[in-house]
Design an enzyme around this catalytic site. Structure first.
Site, PDB file in Angstrom:
ATOM      1  N   SER A 175     -13.627   0.569  -3.810  1.00  0.00           N
ATOM      2  CA  SER A 175     -12.660  -0.077  -4.694  1.00  0.00           C
ATOM      3  C   SER A 175     -12.514  -1.547  -4.328  1.00  0.00           C
ATOM      4  CB  SER A 175     -11.312   0.629  -4.510  1.00  0.00           C
ATOM      5  OG  SER A 175     -10.268  -0.149  -5.033  1.00  0.00           O
ATOM      6  N   PHE A 194     -13.533  -2.399 -10.036  1.00  0.00           N
ATOM      7  CA  PHE A 194     -12.338  -3.179 -10.339  1.00  0.00           C
ATOM      8  C   PHE A 194     -11.381  -2.267 -11.114  1.00  0.00           C
ATOM      9  CE2 PHE A 194     -12.663  -7.267  -8.295  1.00  0.00           C
ATOM     10  CZ  PHE A 194     -13.833  -7.025  -7.603  1.00  0.00           C
ATOM     11  N   GLY A 230       3.360  -5.952  -3.018  1.00  0.00           N
ATOM     12  CA  GLY A 230       1.940  -5.710  -2.701  1.00  0.00           C
ATOM     13  C   GLY A 230       0.992  -6.191  -3.782  1.00  0.00           C
ATOM     14  N   TYR A 271      -4.519   4.129   1.380  1.00  0.00           N
ATOM     15  CA  TYR A 271      -5.624   4.424   0.449  1.00  0.00           C
ATOM     16  C   TYR A 271      -6.767   3.418   0.668  1.00  0.00           C
ATOM     17  CZ  TYR A 271      -8.337   4.122  -3.873  1.00  0.00           C
ATOM     18  OH  TYR A 271      -9.370   4.038  -4.775  1.00  0.00           O
ATOM     19  N   LYS A 318     -10.882   3.719   2.084  1.00  0.00           N
ATOM     20  CA  LYS A 318     -12.099   3.188   1.445  1.00  0.00           C
ATOM     21  C   LYS A 318     -12.860   2.288   2.428  1.00  0.00           C
ATOM     22  CE  LYS A 318     -11.698   5.203  -2.472  1.00  0.00           C
ATOM     23  NZ  LYS A 318     -12.622   6.287  -2.823  1.00  0.00           N
ATOM     24  N   ASP A 344     -13.751  22.822  -2.585  1.00  0.00           N
ATOM     25  CA  ASP A 344     -13.359  21.598  -1.900  1.00  0.00           C
ATOM     26  C   ASP A 344     -14.528  20.991  -1.139  1.00  0.00           C
ATOM     27  OD1 ASP A 344     -11.976  19.841   0.087  1.00  0.00           O
ATOM     28  OD2 ASP A 344     -10.240  20.707  -0.935  1.00  0.00           O
ATOM     29  N   ASN A 402     -12.270  20.475  -6.802  1.00  0.00           N
ATOM     30  CA  ASN A 402     -11.231  21.480  -6.496  1.00  0.00           C
ATOM     31  C   ASN A 402     -10.122  21.476  -7.550  1.00  0.00           C
ATOM     32  OD1 ASN A 402      -9.754  19.193  -5.916  1.00  0.00           O
ATOM     33  ND2 ASN A 402      -9.539  19.603  -3.726  1.00  0.00           N
TER      34      ASN A 402
HETATM   35  P1  NAD Z   1      -9.728  11.322 -10.354  1.00  0.00           P
HETATM   36  O1  NAD Z   1      -8.565  11.779  -9.561  1.00  0.00           O
HETATM   37  O2  NAD Z   1      -9.651  11.424 -11.835  1.00  0.00           O
HETATM   38  O3  NAD Z   1     -11.046  12.104  -9.876  1.00  0.00           O
HETATM   39  C1  NAD Z   1     -11.220  12.562  -8.568  1.00  0.00           C
HETATM   40  C2  NAD Z   1     -11.622  14.026  -8.652  1.00  0.00           C
HETATM   41  O4  NAD Z   1     -11.837  14.520  -7.335  1.00  0.00           O
HETATM   42  C3  NAD Z   1     -10.540  14.901  -9.285  1.00  0.00           C
HETATM   43  O5  NAD Z   1     -11.126  15.693 -10.304  1.00  0.00           O
HETATM   44  C4  NAD Z   1     -10.046  15.785  -8.136  1.00  0.00           C
HETATM   45  O6  NAD Z   1      -9.678  17.073  -8.589  1.00  0.00           O
HETATM   46  C5  NAD Z   1     -11.247  15.803  -7.207  1.00  0.00           C
HETATM   47  N1  NAD Z   1     -10.974  15.982  -5.778  1.00  0.00           N
HETATM   48  C6  NAD Z   1     -10.125  15.286  -4.983  1.00  0.00           C
HETATM   49  N2  NAD Z   1     -10.247  15.704  -3.713  1.00  0.00           N
HETATM   50  C7  NAD Z   1     -11.207  16.666  -3.693  1.00  0.00           C
HETATM   51  C8  NAD Z   1     -11.795  17.466  -2.688  1.00  0.00           C
HETATM   52  N3  NAD Z   1     -11.426  17.384  -1.402  1.00  0.00           N
HETATM   53  N4  NAD Z   1     -12.743  18.364  -3.036  1.00  0.00           N
HETATM   54  C9  NAD Z   1     -13.135  18.496  -4.328  1.00  0.00           C
HETATM   55  N5  NAD Z   1     -12.617  17.769  -5.324  1.00  0.00           N
HETATM   56  C10 NAD Z   1     -11.670  16.851  -4.999  1.00  0.00           C
HETATM   57  O7  NAD Z   1     -10.054   9.834  -9.900  1.00  0.00           O
HETATM   58  P2  NAD Z   1     -11.021   8.768 -10.552  1.00  0.00           P
HETATM   59  O8  NAD Z   1     -10.194   7.718 -11.172  1.00  0.00           O
HETATM   60  O9  NAD Z   1     -12.073   9.432 -11.324  1.00  0.00           O
HETATM   61  O10 NAD Z   1     -11.635   8.140  -9.227  1.00  0.00           O
HETATM   62  C11 NAD Z   1     -12.844   8.610  -8.644  1.00  0.00           C
HETATM   63  C12 NAD Z   1     -13.108   7.859  -7.366  1.00  0.00           C
HETATM   64  O11 NAD Z   1     -13.143   6.468  -7.640  1.00  0.00           O
HETATM   65  C13 NAD Z   1     -12.057   8.036  -6.284  1.00  0.00           C
HETATM   66  O12 NAD Z   1     -12.705   8.120  -5.031  1.00  0.00           O
HETATM   67  C14 NAD Z   1     -11.226   6.780  -6.368  1.00  0.00           C
HETATM   68  O13 NAD Z   1     -10.635   6.447  -5.152  1.00  0.00           O
HETATM   69  C15 NAD Z   1     -12.271   5.761  -6.773  1.00  0.00           C
HETATM   70  N6  NAD Z   1     -11.685   4.612  -7.486  1.00  0.00           N
HETATM   71  C16 NAD Z   1     -10.966   4.818  -8.605  1.00  0.00           C
HETATM   72  C17 NAD Z   1     -10.382   3.725  -9.259  1.00  0.00           C
HETATM   73  C18 NAD Z   1      -9.545   3.910 -10.514  1.00  0.00           C
HETATM   74  O14 NAD Z   1      -8.847   2.984 -10.888  1.00  0.00           O
HETATM   75  N7  NAD Z   1      -9.597   5.047 -11.188  1.00  0.00           N
HETATM   76  C19 NAD Z   1     -10.561   2.435  -8.761  1.00  0.00           C
HETATM   77  C20 NAD Z   1     -11.328   2.258  -7.613  1.00  0.00           C
HETATM   78  C21 NAD Z   1     -11.887   3.358  -6.990  1.00  0.00           C
HETATM   79  C1  UD1 Z   2      -4.019  -0.693  -8.438  1.00  0.00           C
HETATM   80  C2  UD1 Z   2      -3.997  -0.413  -6.950  1.00  0.00           C
HETATM   81  C3  UD1 Z   2      -5.374  -0.698  -6.373  1.00  0.00           C
HETATM   82  C4  UD1 Z   2      -6.439   0.100  -7.112  1.00  0.00           C
HETATM   83  C5  UD1 Z   2      -6.366  -0.267  -8.602  1.00  0.00           C
HETATM   84  C6  UD1 Z   2      -7.375   0.460  -9.445  1.00  0.00           C
HETATM   85  C7  UD1 Z   2      -1.653  -0.905  -6.313  1.00  0.00           C
HETATM   86  C8  UD1 Z   2      -0.761  -1.840  -5.575  1.00  0.00           C
HETATM   87  N1  UD1 Z   2      -2.974  -1.245  -6.323  1.00  0.00           N
HETATM   88  O1  UD1 Z   2      -4.305  -2.045  -8.576  1.00  0.00           O
HETATM   89  O2  UD1 Z   2      -5.425  -0.369  -5.001  1.00  0.00           O
HETATM   90  O3  UD1 Z   2      -7.734  -0.194  -6.600  1.00  0.00           O
HETATM   91  O4  UD1 Z   2      -5.049   0.044  -9.073  1.00  0.00           O
HETATM   92  O5  UD1 Z   2      -7.014   1.766  -9.604  1.00  0.00           O
HETATM   93  O6  UD1 Z   2      -1.237   0.112  -6.843  1.00  0.00           O
HETATM   94  N2  UD1 Z   2       1.520  -3.505 -14.065  1.00  0.00           N
HETATM   95  C9  UD1 Z   2       2.706  -3.668 -14.756  1.00  0.00           C
HETATM   96  N3  UD1 Z   2       3.418  -2.556 -15.079  1.00  0.00           N
HETATM   97  C10 UD1 Z   2       3.014  -1.290 -14.751  1.00  0.00           C
HETATM   98  C11 UD1 Z   2       1.790  -1.145 -14.045  1.00  0.00           C
HETATM   99  C12 UD1 Z   2       1.081  -2.272 -13.708  1.00  0.00           C
HETATM  100  O7  UD1 Z   2       3.103  -4.781 -15.069  1.00  0.00           O
HETATM  101  O8  UD1 Z   2       3.722  -0.322 -15.059  1.00  0.00           O
HETATM  102  C13 UD1 Z   2       0.722  -4.710 -13.745  1.00  0.00           C
HETATM  103  C14 UD1 Z   2       0.493  -4.937 -12.260  1.00  0.00           C
HETATM  104  O9  UD1 Z   2       1.503  -5.722 -11.717  1.00  0.00           O
HETATM  105  C15 UD1 Z   2      -0.881  -5.632 -12.288  1.00  0.00           C
HETATM  106  C16 UD1 Z   2      -1.582  -5.039 -13.508  1.00  0.00           C
HETATM  107  O10 UD1 Z   2      -0.541  -4.510 -14.329  1.00  0.00           O
HETATM  108  O11 UD1 Z   2      -0.710  -7.004 -12.495  1.00  0.00           O
HETATM  109  C17 UD1 Z   2      -2.553  -3.926 -13.163  1.00  0.00           C
HETATM  110  O12 UD1 Z   2      -1.885  -2.944 -12.374  1.00  0.00           O
HETATM  111  P1  UD1 Z   2      -2.584  -1.563 -11.964  1.00  0.00           P
HETATM  112  O13 UD1 Z   2      -3.143  -0.906 -13.162  1.00  0.00           O
HETATM  113  O14 UD1 Z   2      -1.605  -0.784 -11.149  1.00  0.00           O
HETATM  114  O15 UD1 Z   2      -3.829  -1.996 -11.070  1.00  0.00           O
HETATM  115  P2  UD1 Z   2      -3.874  -2.942  -9.770  1.00  0.00           P
HETATM  116  O16 UD1 Z   2      -2.575  -3.508  -9.444  1.00  0.00           O
HETATM  117  O17 UD1 Z   2      -5.005  -3.887  -9.961  1.00  0.00           O
END
Ligand code: NAD
Ligand code: UD1
Length: 332
Positions: free
Chosen positions: A124, A177, A293, A148, A152, A58, A32
């Site tokens: 995640s 991760f 957190g 969030y 999951k 969507d 979307n």
């Molecule tokens: P992202 O936001 O870049 O991609 C998600 C996509 O889904 C976006 O393009 C958004 O437009 C689309 N979207 C959201 N809701 C929608 C809906 N209802 N219908 C259609 N499209 C929709 O995020 P990402 O980083 O690529 O993450 C992808 C998935 O992986 C997510 O489910 C996220 O929770 C999970 N995840 C991401 C991370 C991370 O650090 N990036 C870590 C763990 C898990």
């Molecule tokens: C975050 C999310 C987690 C998610 C993961 C991957 C939170 C509390 N947790 O985790 O749920 O699965 O991203 O997308 O948001 N840091 C700094 N300065 C910054 C940003 C981060 O020092 O501006 C540090 C943090 O304290 C941490 C590390 O960098 O130690 C990584 O942070 P971040 O990228 O936000 O990921 P997570 O904390 O692992």
């Protein structure tokens, strides 16, 4: 083989589409565009030299899903679509429960109607809650510390119940991760809206002089240098993990859960210093209070994914830092 990729124009979805297309899969995307741009479709096509079918819409819209399944013979679904910002989920939990849960439930219902029961789901490492023991293994206890994470965890449980009710489903739950990096072409990458919450997107904005300095959240943790340690994984390695997951349920039937990480932790300072070194650019930072957190350390045990999927992350922390910055420079 045709794969429906929900959220396929997003960060991880777009990289996964490229890896699928490179290996001969056909790709249909529904997105979307709430957190991505339509241009990503043509970037994917440019990278791979293959066509992608894109539906703007969507995943909560069951009629649209039915249309997609009618118009395409879908063999597998990879479900990325959803919201992912922890802080936003605390401020607006209903928005998160509504989007993440409804999209998954509606998707599974329509998959069932069309007898397409092969699903890979983006979970995640957040589902492990506060780690009691490291490295984190797939059979460790689970907990959510924010809405969030709750979505999951709830979706993982929904999928387990679904499989228990009908074991003709084949499901892979992937616990990511910390994905960073971008495609080596520099054409697709991570583009968060506004001020980033996560570390790498923040670092690249500081390097790019869009933000004055990085706030490092605490240097008094019990870690190698006092700053937080995470398991960063290159998004292309992560994307390949999805292709391997599809291969897995194409040959073995059941429900499977895997960590996708490298198994190695890097501290915030190690990441910042590596970024500076490989890109030859200063990243200004200051130490501030811990972020509420946050945990000191979080990294994966990757044995299960290695043994059962044949997954092994190939890219180094240098690659991750180089590719993250390359995307930003290319798209200035
Ligand atoms: P992202 O936001 O870049 O991609 C998600 C996509 O889904 C976006 O393009 C958004 O437009 C689309 N979207 C959201 N809701 C929608 C809906 N209802 N219908 C259609 N499209 C929709 O995020 P990402 O980083 O690529 O993450 C992808 C998935 O992986 C997510 O489910 C996220 O929770 C999970 N995840 C991401 C991370 C991370 O650090 N990036 C870590 C763990 C898990
Ligand atoms: C975050 C999310 C987690 C998610 C993961 C991957 C939170 C509390 N947790 O985790 O749920 O699965 O991203 O997308 O948001 N840091 C700094 N300065 C910054 C940003 C981060 O020092 O501006 C540090 C943090 O304290 C941490 C590390 O960098 O130690 C990584 O942070 P971040 O990228 O936000 O990921 P997570 O904390 O692992």
């Amino acid at each position: 083989m045709k794969v429906l990729v929900t959220g396929g124009t997003g960060y991880i979805g777009s990289h996964t589409c490229c890896e699928l297309l490179d290996r001969g899969y056909e790709v249909v995307i529904i997105d979307n565009l709430s957190n991505s741009k339509k241009e990503v479709v043509s970037k994917i096509e440019q990278i791979t030299g293959k066509k992608v079918k894109f539906y703007l819409g969507d995943v909560r819209d069951k009629e649209l899903l039915r249309k997609i399944f009618k118009e395409n013979e879908i063999n597998f679904v990879i479900h990325f679509a959803g919201y992912k910002a922890v802080g936003e989920s605390v401020l607006n939990p209903l928005m998160y429960y509504e989007n993440n849960l409804l999209s998954t439930i509606n998707l599974c219902e329509v998959m069932k109607e069309f007898d397409c029961k092969n699903l890979v789901f983006s979970s995640s490492a957040t589902v492990y809650g506060i780690p009691k023991k490291l490295p984190l293994k797939e059979d460790f206890s689970l907990a959510a510390t924010n809405p969030y994470g709750q979505t999951k965890l709830m979706i993982e449980n929904i999928l387990k119940d679904l499989y228990a009710s009908d074991n003709s489903w084949n499901i892979v739950i992937l616990r990511y991760f910390n994905p960073i990096g971008a495609h080596a072409s520099g054409l697709i990458g991570e583009e968060p809206n506004g001020i980033p919450n996560n570390l790498m997107p923040y670092i690249v904005k500081v390097a790019n002089k869009e933000l004055p300095f990085l706030n490092i959240f605490g240097n008094d943790y019990d870690t190698v240098d006092g700053t937080g340690v995470r398991d960063y994984i290159h998004v292309v390695d992560l994307a390949i993990g999805h292709v391997l997951s599809i291969e897995k349920i194409n040959k073995d039937k059941g429900i499977f859960i895997y960590n996708l990480g490298t198994g190695h932790g890097y501290s915030v300072l190690e990441l910042v210093n590596t970024f500076s070194k490989v890109n030859n650019i200063e990243v200004n930072y200051r130490i501030v209070d811990r972020r509420p957190g946050d945990v000191a350390e979080c990294y994966a045990d990757t044995k299960k994914a290695t043994i059962e999927l044949g997954f092994k992350a190939q890219k180094t922390i240098d690659d991750m830092c180089r590719d993250s910055y390359k995307y930003v420079i290319n798209n200035k």
